[in-house]
Design a protein around this motif. Structure first.
Motif, PDB file in Angstrom:
ATOM      1  N   LYS A   1       0.812  -1.215   0.000  1.00  0.00           N
ATOM      2  CA  LYS A   1       0.000   0.000   0.000  1.00  0.00           C
ATOM      3  C   LYS A   1       0.849   1.271   0.000  1.00  0.00           C
ATOM      4  O   LYS A   1       0.380   2.337  -0.385  1.00  0.00           O
ATOM      5  CB  LYS A   1      -0.945   0.000   1.203  1.00  0.00           C
ATOM      6  N   LEU A   2       2.101   1.169   0.447  1.00  0.00           N
ATOM      7  CA  LEU A   2       2.992   2.330   0.422  1.00  0.00           C
ATOM      8  C   LEU A   2       3.454   2.641  -0.999  1.00  0.00           C
ATOM      9  O   LEU A   2       3.780   3.789  -1.313  1.00  0.00           O
ATOM     10  CB  LEU A   2       4.210   2.088   1.318  1.00  0.00           C
ATOM     11  N   PHE A   3       3.494   1.607  -1.846  1.00  0.00           N
ATOM     12  CA  PHE A   3       4.004   1.782  -3.210  1.00  0.00           C
ATOM     13  C   PHE A   3       2.896   1.928  -4.257  1.00  0.00           C
ATOM     14  O   PHE A   3       3.071   2.639  -5.248  1.00  0.00           O
ATOM     15  CB  PHE A   3       4.882   0.587  -3.596  1.00  0.00           C
ATOM     16  N   PHE A   4       1.773   1.253  -4.046  1.00  0.00           N
ATOM     17  CA  PHE A   4       0.767   1.184  -5.094  1.00  0.00           C
ATOM     18  C   PHE A   4      -0.617   1.577  -4.591  1.00  0.00           C
ATOM     19  O   PHE A   4      -0.959   1.322  -3.430  1.00  0.00           O
ATOM     20  CB  PHE A   4       0.716  -0.236  -5.685  1.00  0.00           C
ATOM     21  N   ASP A   5      -1.411   2.167  -5.489  1.00  0.00           N
ATOM     22  CA  ASP A   5      -2.794   2.485  -5.165  1.00  0.00           C
ATOM     23  C   ASP A   5      -3.646   1.227  -5.262  1.00  0.00           C
ATOM     24  O   ASP A   5      -3.319   0.298  -6.007  1.00  0.00           O
ATOM     25  CB  ASP A   5      -3.332   3.544  -6.137  1.00  0.00           C
ATOM     26  N   LYS A   6      -4.759   1.224  -4.542  1.00  0.00           N
ATOM     27  CA  LYS A   6      -5.607   0.030  -4.501  1.00  0.00           C
ATOM     28  C   LYS A   6      -6.214  -0.315  -5.853  1.00  0.00           C
ATOM     29  O   LYS A   6      -6.563  -1.472  -6.104  1.00  0.00           O
ATOM     30  CB  LYS A   6      -6.706   0.202  -3.450  1.00  0.00           C
ATOM     31  N   ASP A   7      -6.341   0.680  -6.739  1.00  0.00           N
ATOM     32  CA  ASP A   7      -6.963   0.412  -8.030  1.00  0.00           C
ATOM     33  C   ASP A   7      -5.950   0.042  -9.121  1.00  0.00           C
ATOM     34  O   ASP A   7      -6.325  -0.187 -10.270  1.00  0.00           O
ATOM     35  CB  ASP A   7      -7.797   1.612  -8.487  1.00  0.00           C
TER      36      ASP A   7
END
Length: 482
Positions: free
Chosen positions: A19-25
């Protein structure tokens, strides 16, 4: 998002760093393969991102012989998350001052390593080589661990702490997720809430006497306790003095919190009632930000309130600031910190901005501070606190904290809050009263929790259940003895 792990699973930790690197979508595929062979850890990670593949084949020498199961699990988990982060950094260069260290209490990791027999130098090597913690955060964790250990050693035998929750606030701040209700809606219940709370204090004293223990610390929080009138606060202080031996109480904190609720009469009542530590919380000294986050005061009111508390005789004052408030720059935060330092409080607590599900800020278009700027704010804090002889003694992290950073309490020597350490480290039983309180019964390595109702009206209507919950304390502790 799809995460596949083979050989060793640490899904919670891997998801946290994901979650620190990528968005949930974002459409991401992560594959992780773990092997331990010939005293070596090997974790191969592959990330598929926008039709490209990014790899990390991570090796780390580690002999599990004579190592505790807890340490082995932590090292295996760190290896997996580090392999993932190394691969992810080839996609997005995210700064991680805490490396791959997870958990609410970073300093606890340090204390556990020391308890396992590692020297200071070995602890530093583990933090740097296994967790990849920066030098600055390593120093912070070591100092906090040292001060925590000192305070934990001073917990009195057969002692407990008491927490009293006052679930009222004058208004709800933009970032707030605490258990509290706007007095414009719930103010009509305040008198009856206090009446019930006085009965709960009586009942708690009865339970404490039966247990053969004594109260060492009292903390009145919320909400904003000073939303209550001076008369209502006096009623509470009087009930506490009637029921508990104040000659044994080391620390009695009142969260005065929002300066728009503080009056000379309330501070005088607190001083007379035995309170020896208060919080006056600016959050920021920038008037434009105070207005933006729905605080009904300005920086002049903060200063006036602080001096009023000094005049009344309070010599242990905490002040809270938040790093990363909406639209605040690094320079704006530095200004706030420097202005608070000029007031010369005994404690300064700096929180990193954290957006929780219940906070109104989640439903606005306000821009949040970038993690790298947040870390600049915290680095400046650490530097300025050291220059002003204030030591970090209390540190924790929250689930949605920006940049995976930290909240830290700093204090002058002799003014560190024992209650703050107890609530985090869970080494002393804390009996909770009032709205939203959570009793923690510490029984060796086991903790049992009993929760009070959050809503003031529910607290009032179901008060008989509150009293029954107090009887549960004796039942649980007696069952532990058997």
């Amino acid at each position: 998002m799809l995460i596949v792990q083979n050989g060793y699973e640490c899904n919670y930790e891997l998801t946290l760093f994901y979650k620190l690197f990528f968005d949930k979508d974002e459409d991401i595929y992560v594959y992780s393969n773990f092997e331990y062979k010939d005293k070596n850890i090997n974790v191969y990670t592959e990330i598929i991102y926008k039709d490209d593949a990014y790899f990390e084949d991570y090796y780390f020498p580690f002999d599990i012989e004579n190592k505790s199961e807890r340490l082995i699990k932590k090292v295996f988990t760190a290896a997996c998350t580090k392999s993932f982060c190394h691969a992810a950094k080839k996609i997005k260069n995210i700064n991680l001052p805490w490396g791959v260290m997870c958990g609410i209490r970073p300093a606890k990791n340090v204390r556990e390593l020391i308890d396992e027999g590692y020297s200071d130098d070995e602890v530093v090597e583990i933090l740097k080589n296994i967790y990849e913690v920066s030098d600055e955060k390593t120093e912070l964790a070591r100092t906090v661990a040292e001060n925590e250990k000192l305070l934990l050693s001073q917990i009195g035998k057969n002692s407990v702490s008491v927490y009293i929750g006052i679930p009222f606030c004058p208004t709800r701040c933009l970032y707030c997720s605490f258990v509290s209700t706007d007095v414009r809606v719930s103010g009509k219940y305040m008198d009856e809430f206090v009446e019930k709370l006085l009965l709960e204090i009586d009942k708690t004293a009865e339970i404490i006497n039966k247990l053969g223990v004594y109260v060492e610390n009292i903390y009145i929080g919320g909400g904003t306790p000073t939303t209550l009138s001076a008369e209502q606060l006096t009623q509470i202080f009087t009930a506490l003095k009637k029921n508990f031996d104040f000659s044994k109480i080391k620390e009695f904190t009142l969260e005065a919190g929002r300066v728009d609720t503080i009056t000379k009469e309330k501070l005088a009542a607190a001083k007379k009632g035995g309170v020896n530590r208060i919080s006056i919380n600016p959050q920021t000294m920038n008037d434009v930000t105070l207005k933006k986050v729905r605080r009904a005061h300005n920086s002049k009111m903060i200063r006036d309130c602080f001096y009023l508390a000094r005049d009344i005789g309070f010599d242990n004052i905490n002040m809270d600031l938040i790093a990363g408030l909406p639209d605040e720059t690094v320079d704006m935060f530095r200004y706030s910190l420097d202005e608070v330092i000029k007031l010369n409080p005994e404690n300064i607590t700096v929180h990193s901005m954290c957006i929780k599900r219940a906070a109104s800020l989640r439903f606005t278009d306000v821009e949040l501070t970038e993690a790298r700027h947040m870390n600049e704010m915290l680095s400046y804090t650490q530097k300025r606190m050291k220059e002003n002889n204030m030591d970090p003694y209390y540190m924790y992290r929250q689930k949605n904290i920006l940049g995976n950073l930290e909240n830290v309490g700093y204090a002058k020597k002799g003014t560190m809050s024992a209650y703050n350490i107890n609530i985090m480290e869970e080494k002393q039983t804390i009996i909770a009263l009032g709205g939203g309180g959570s009793t923690k019964l510490v029984m060796g390595g086991r903790i049992e929790r009993i929760f009070n109702f959050k809503d003031p009206l529910e607290y009032i209507r179901r008060f008989d259940e509150i009293l029954k919950k107090k009887d549960e304390i004796i039942e649980i502790l007696n069952s532990e003895v058997k």
